[in-house]
Scaffold this motif. Structure first.
Motif, PDB file in Angstrom:
ATOM      1  N   GLN A   1      42.822   8.691  24.053  1.00  0.00           N
ATOM      2  CA  GLN A   1      44.317   8.935  25.241  1.00  0.00           C
ATOM      3  C   GLN A   1      45.314   9.486  24.589  1.00  0.00           C
ATOM      4  OE1 GLN A   1      44.993   4.552  27.171  1.00  0.00           O
ATOM      5  NE2 GLN A   1      46.406   3.973  25.815  1.00  0.00           N
ATOM      6  N   GLU A   2      46.117  10.174  25.588  1.00  0.00           N
ATOM      7  CA  GLU A   2      47.318  11.022  24.620  1.00  0.00           C
ATOM      8  C   GLU A   2      48.379  10.023  23.794  1.00  0.00           C
ATOM      9  OE1 GLU A   2      51.328  13.331  24.550  1.00  0.00           O
ATOM     10  OE2 GLU A   2      50.339  11.287  24.895  1.00  0.00           O
ATOM     11  N   PRO A   3      48.973   9.722  23.788  1.00  0.00           N
ATOM     12  CA  PRO A   3      49.782   8.524  22.629  1.00  0.00           C
ATOM     13  C   PRO A   3      48.912   8.505  21.578  1.00  0.00           C
ATOM     14  CG  PRO A   3      50.114   7.372  25.268  1.00  0.00           C
ATOM     15  CD  PRO A   3      48.679   8.026  24.880  1.00  0.00           C
ATOM     16  N   THR A   4      47.369   8.254  21.384  1.00  0.00           N
ATOM     17  CA  THR A   4      46.644   8.025  20.426  1.00  0.00           C
ATOM     18  C   THR A   4      46.159   9.339  19.713  1.00  0.00           C
ATOM     19  OG1 THR A   4      45.385   7.402  21.799  1.00  0.00           O
ATOM     20  CG2 THR A   4      45.813   5.778  20.849  1.00  0.00           C
ATOM     21  N   ALA A   5      46.791  10.152  20.872  1.00  0.00           N
ATOM     22  CA  ALA A   5      45.759  11.425  19.574  1.00  0.00           C
ATOM     23  C   ALA A   5      47.009  11.895  18.895  1.00  0.00           C
ATOM     24  CB  ALA A   5      45.565  12.453  20.995  1.00  0.00           C
ATOM     25  N   GLY A   6      48.409  11.999  20.114  1.00  0.00           N
ATOM     26  CA  GLY A   6      49.814  12.558  18.745  1.00  0.00           C
ATOM     27  C   GLY A   6      50.367  11.091  17.883  1.00  0.00           C
ATOM     28  N   ARG A   7      49.817   9.662  18.633  1.00  0.00           N
ATOM     29  CA  ARG A   7      49.963   8.973  17.166  1.00  0.00           C
ATOM     30  C   ARG A   7      48.969  10.475  15.830  1.00  0.00           C
ATOM     31  NH1 ARG A   7      54.446   7.309  14.052  1.00  0.00           N
ATOM     32  NH2 ARG A   7      53.580   5.245  12.656  1.00  0.00           N
ATOM     33  N   GLU A   8      47.468  10.176  15.945  1.00  0.00           N
ATOM     34  CA  GLU A   8      47.204   9.721  14.818  1.00  0.00           C
ATOM     35  C   GLU A   8      47.059  11.798  14.829  1.00  0.00           C
ATOM     36  OE1 GLU A   8      43.704   8.078  17.399  1.00  0.00           O
ATOM     37  OE2 GLU A   8      43.702   9.790  17.629  1.00  0.00           O
ATOM     38  N   GLY A   9      47.565  12.470  15.152  1.00  0.00           N
ATOM     39  CA  GLY A   9      47.786  13.718  15.063  1.00  0.00           C
ATOM     40  C   GLY A   9      48.964  14.040  13.677  1.00  0.00           C
ATOM     41  N   THR A  10      49.876  13.094  14.494  1.00  0.00           N
ATOM     42  CA  THR A  10      51.037  12.789  13.451  1.00  0.00           C
ATOM     43  C   THR A  10      50.947  12.131  11.430  1.00  0.00           C
ATOM     44  OG1 THR A  10      52.779  12.642  14.860  1.00  0.00           O
ATOM     45  CG2 THR A  10      53.234  11.868  12.550  1.00  0.00           C
ATOM     46  N   LEU A  11      50.108  11.134  11.877  1.00  0.00           N
ATOM     47  CA  LEU A  11      49.538  10.395  11.028  1.00  0.00           C
ATOM     48  C   LEU A  11      48.986  10.960   9.971  1.00  0.00           C
ATOM     49  CD1 LEU A  11      49.303   6.387  12.322  1.00  0.00           C
ATOM     50  CD2 LEU A  11      51.057   7.871  10.702  1.00  0.00           C
ATOM     51  N   VAL A  12      47.678  11.751  10.500  1.00  0.00           N
ATOM     52  CA  VAL A  12      46.906  12.963   9.570  1.00  0.00           C
ATOM     53  C   VAL A  12      47.596  13.928   9.254  1.00  0.00           C
ATOM     54  CG1 VAL A  12      45.481  14.284  11.275  1.00  0.00           C
ATOM     55  CG2 VAL A  12      44.838  13.300  10.145  1.00  0.00           C
ATOM     56  N   ALA A  13      48.389  14.708   9.092  1.00  0.00           N
ATOM     57  CA  ALA A  13      49.168  15.232   8.889  1.00  0.00           C
ATOM     58  C   ALA A  13      50.167  15.033   8.030  1.00  0.00           C
ATOM     59  CB  ALA A  13      50.006  16.022   9.623  1.00  0.00           C
ATOM     60  N   GLU A  14      50.499  13.707   7.712  1.00  0.00           N
ATOM     61  CA  GLU A  14      50.898  13.519   6.591  1.00  0.00           C
ATOM     62  C   GLU A  14      49.679  12.689   5.407  1.00  0.00           C
ATOM     63  OE1 GLU A  14      54.800  10.757   5.803  1.00  0.00           O
ATOM     64  OE2 GLU A  14      53.359  10.093   7.378  1.00  0.00           O
ATOM     65  N   ASN A  15      48.627  12.398   5.961  1.00  0.00           N
ATOM     66  CA  ASN A  15      47.947  12.024   4.943  1.00  0.00           C
ATOM     67  C   ASN A  15      47.222  13.584   3.909  1.00  0.00           C
ATOM     68  OD1 ASN A  15      47.707   9.327   5.665  1.00  0.00           O
ATOM     69  ND2 ASN A  15      46.007   9.396   7.128  1.00  0.00           N
ATOM     70  N   ALA A  16      46.770  14.476   5.388  1.00  0.00           N
ATOM     71  CA  ALA A  16      46.273  15.745   4.641  1.00  0.00           C
ATOM     72  C   ALA A  16      47.154  16.057   3.393  1.00  0.00           C
ATOM     73  CB  ALA A  16      46.112  16.433   5.884  1.00  0.00           C
TER      74      ALA A  16
ATOM     75  N   SER B   1      50.246  17.608  14.963  1.00  0.00           N
ATOM     76  CA  SER B   1      49.914  17.217  13.631  1.00  0.00           C
ATOM     77  C   SER B   1      50.784  18.367  13.221  1.00  0.00           C
ATOM     78  CB  SER B   1      48.684  17.412  13.899  1.00  0.00           C
ATOM     79  OG  SER B   1      47.500  17.094  13.385  1.00  0.00           O
ATOM     80  N   ALA B   2      51.137  19.944  14.307  1.00  0.00           N
ATOM     81  CA  ALA B   2      51.561  20.778  14.001  1.00  0.00           C
ATOM     82  C   ALA B   2      53.305  20.464  13.806  1.00  0.00           C
ATOM     83  CB  ALA B   2      51.333  21.795  14.895  1.00  0.00           C
ATOM     84  N   ILE B   3      53.565  19.738  14.425  1.00  0.00           N
ATOM     85  CA  ILE B   3      55.181  19.330  13.991  1.00  0.00           C
ATOM     86  C   ILE B   3      55.388  18.478  12.622  1.00  0.00           C
ATOM     87  CG2 ILE B   3      57.236  17.866  15.063  1.00  0.00           C
ATOM     88  CD1 ILE B   3      56.141  18.690  17.595  1.00  0.00           C
ATOM     89  N   LYS B   4      54.282  18.010  12.609  1.00  0.00           N
ATOM     90  CA  LYS B   4      54.388  16.345  11.139  1.00  0.00           C
ATOM     91  C   LYS B   4      54.497  18.188  10.101  1.00  0.00           C
ATOM     92  CE  LYS B   4      55.165  13.387  10.283  1.00  0.00           C
ATOM     93  NZ  LYS B   4      56.746  13.222   9.187  1.00  0.00           N
ATOM     94  N   ALA B   5      52.855  19.034  10.608  1.00  0.00           N
ATOM     95  CA  ALA B   5      53.422  19.933   9.171  1.00  0.00           C
ATOM     96  C   ALA B   5      54.570  20.806   8.564  1.00  0.00           C
ATOM     97  CB  ALA B   5      52.253  20.486   9.798  1.00  0.00           C
ATOM     98  N   ASN B   6      55.407  20.877  10.217  1.00  0.00           N
ATOM     99  CA  ASN B   6      55.963  22.266  10.677  1.00  0.00           C
ATOM    100  C   ASN B   6      57.535  21.750   8.923  1.00  0.00           C
ATOM    101  OD1 ASN B   6      56.981  24.749  10.707  1.00  0.00           O
ATOM    102  ND2 ASN B   6      58.817  23.329  11.803  1.00  0.00           N
ATOM    103  N   GLU B   7      57.766  19.980   9.579  1.00  0.00           N
ATOM    104  CA  GLU B   7      58.036  19.478   8.806  1.00  0.00           C
ATOM    105  C   GLU B   7      58.515  19.177   7.349  1.00  0.00           C
ATOM    106  OE1 GLU B   7      58.821  15.762  11.389  1.00  0.00           O
ATOM    107  OE2 GLU B   7      59.247  14.984   9.858  1.00  0.00           O
ATOM    108  N   LEU B   8      56.690  18.911   6.497  1.00  0.00           N
ATOM    109  CA  LEU B   8      56.277  19.036   5.837  1.00  0.00           C
ATOM    110  C   LEU B   8      56.476  20.307   4.945  1.00  0.00           C
ATOM    111  CD1 LEU B   8      53.460  16.305   5.648  1.00  0.00           C
ATOM    112  CD2 LEU B   8      56.159  15.838   5.163  1.00  0.00           C
TER     113      LEU B   8
END
Ligand code: FAD
Length: 462
Positions: free
Chosen positions: A311-326, A13-20
């Motif tokens: 698991q790890e990949p789901t947590a990571g993917r969800e984190g990226t997608l959710v930052a964009e959703n938010a 989420s932090a990486i995506k938020a930073n990008e945005l």
């Protein structure tokens, strides 16, 4: 935005938020930066499992004329190597990465909501328009009489032991319990698994879990199923566990008890009840497919939520997608039917999509085949024919709906199956493809062929 947590979900989420370019605060407390996976989960457990696998292969490679002797096994050195690797990866993949995110501020502290847009950390209050909760989960402690007084290990302590236990009870036979059981058994510890259900890891295909149980038993692990663990007491240095099997009471005396009975989401202490964020009976935050909680500006991802496959990949993917959703009002979600999972025992057990039982429930009928790795030339070459592959297809369209594999490196093989399911491929697509010979991944083609041909009558290169 405020992100609560410092693991896979929070970092993505932090990486995506930073990008945005969103002004973001990341608050972590408890585990060091990187959270479960790098510090006390995937990385250290797979490092120790690999050490056990190397020792096991040295002794059991099965090639006549080669005699390898393991001259020395130093448990504490193997554990130190694991801890060094964890420190290195934490520094490179988390601390350094976070320092490079110019729009993210990080503080250490326990975050608690005081109002829907306000959290408190160590007496200081912080406001945000959007929140992502990525607070992870903690090992569940089941109700066993005296367990707190007598003491126990969770995965956290078991990964940094100074001394190897001679005898270990593992309570629970899910991914974590099975991996730790084999890891310690291969190091020479006498391991007994006590499992509440009638089989190990019930969500998987029973043919495959039964075979894995046989393999682990042959390696010297005792597996008791249908067990109710009642109480524990201390006698000298020993821990005596009392349990019932088929209504008969039994006792076992061990050095250590490892609890592997699941994880409880870290929702306590977040103040969710004060702000109207709903949790379920297992303490997991309820989210919609876009990871939104019952408060629409508060999102949640990773081990703390109620969606399938944690698991790890789901947590990571969800984190990226959710930052964009938010931040960008997108509606990203995940199709969990196409997400694979793996138990990293040797052989590994991996799966993606439907099991036979699930297809029966969904369609009222099922079309599936199970193929033994005795029919896979590469498995014969490397002397690893103990595994099985099971494929579930749609009875009419022949679309591949599920693949489950018990084999060396099944976690790698399942990626091929994942793409077939994601792309809605049929068995004809697989039969007409040309996987490399000889490889273990050829098993997927052989399984597809088995729906229409007697594979025992085919030559090597089919
Ligand atoms: C032994 C073991 C082995 C595993 N092996 C694998 C594997 O091989 N492959 C795989 O894919 N998955 C594996 N997993 C699962 C995987 O590690 C987790 O699913 C994943 O790490 C979850 O990430 P997360 O971001 O949701 O939570 P975490 O990584 O747990 O991060 C949550 C963070 O939030 C912090 N926190 C909690 N509450 C607060 C609060 N109120 N305020 C501030 N901070 C807070 C926590 O201390 C932690 O640092 C394993 C798990 C375990 C236990």
């Amino acid at each position: 935005m405020i992100i609560i947590g410092g693991g896979a979900g929070a970092f993505a989420s932090a990486i995506k938020a930073n990008e945005l370019k969103a002004k973001t605060l990341l608050i972590n407390k408890g585990l060091p930066l990187g959270g479960t996976c790098v510090n006390v989960g995937c990385v250290p457990s797979k490092t120790l499992l690999w050490a056990g696998e190397v020792m096991h292969q040295a002794k059991h490679h099965g090639i006549p004329g080669i005699d390898i002797e393991v001259k020395n096994f130093d448990f504490s050195k193997v554990v130190q190597h694991e801890l060094d690797l964890v420190a290195k990866l934490r520094a490179e993949k988390y601390e350094k990465v976070l320092n490079g995110l110019e729009n993210i501020t990080h503080i250490e502290g326990q975050a608690t909501f005081v109002s829907p847009n306000e959290i408190e950390v160590a007496g200081q209050e912080y406001n945000a328009r959007k929140f992502i909760i990525a607070a992870g989960s903690t090992a569940t402690v089941p109700s066993i009489e005296n367990i707190q007084e007598v003491g126990f290990l969770t995965h956290i302590e078991a990964l940094k032991l100074k001394q190897q236990p001679k005898e270990l009870i593992v309570v629970g036979a899910g991914p974590l319990g099975l991996e730790f059981a084999q890891m310690f058994a291969r190091f020479g510890t006498k391991v007994t698994i006590l499992q509440r259900n009638v089989s190990i890891f019930p969500p998987a295909e029973s043919e495959l879990t039964n075979r894995l149980a046989e393999i682990l038993t042959k390696e010297g692990i005792t597996i008791k199923t249908d067990v109710q663990v009642k109480s524990v007491r201390k006698e000298g240095n020993k821990k005596i566990l009392t349990y019932t099997v088929n209504d008969e009471q039994e006792e076992v005396s061990v050095d250590e008890i490892l609890l592997a009975t699941g994880k409880t989401p870290n929702t306590q202490g977040l103040g969710l009840d004060k702000i109207g964020v709903d949790i379920n009976e297992k303490q997991a935050i309820k989210v919609n497919p876009q990871f939104q909680t019952s408060q629409s500006h508060i999102y949640a991802v990773g081990d703390v939520i109620n969606l399938p496959i944690r698991q790890e990949p789901t947590a990571g993917r969800e984190g990226t997608l959710v930052a964009e959703n938010a931040l960008s009002n997108t509606q990203n979600s995940i199709d969990y039917n196409t997400v694979p999972w793996t138990i990293f025992t040797d052989p590994q057990l991996a799966g993606v999509g439907l099991t036979e039982e699930q297809e029966m429930k969904q369609l009222g009928r099922c079309l599936c085949r199970t193929v033994s790795f005795t029919d896979v030339p590469k498995a014969i070459i490397i002397g690893r024919t103990e595994g099985l592959i099971k494929m579930v297809i749609h009875p009419v369209t022949k679309q591949i709906l599920g693949v489950h594999i018990l084999a060396p490196n099944a976690g790698e093989l399942i990626t091929g199956a994942m793409m077939l399911i994601r792309n809605k491929n049929t068995i004809d697509d697989v039969v007409n493809s040309l996987p490399m010979f000889p490889t273990l991944s050829e098993a997927i083609k052989i399984a597809a062929l088995s729906f229409t041909k007697d594979i025992s009558k085919l030559s090597c290169c089919v």
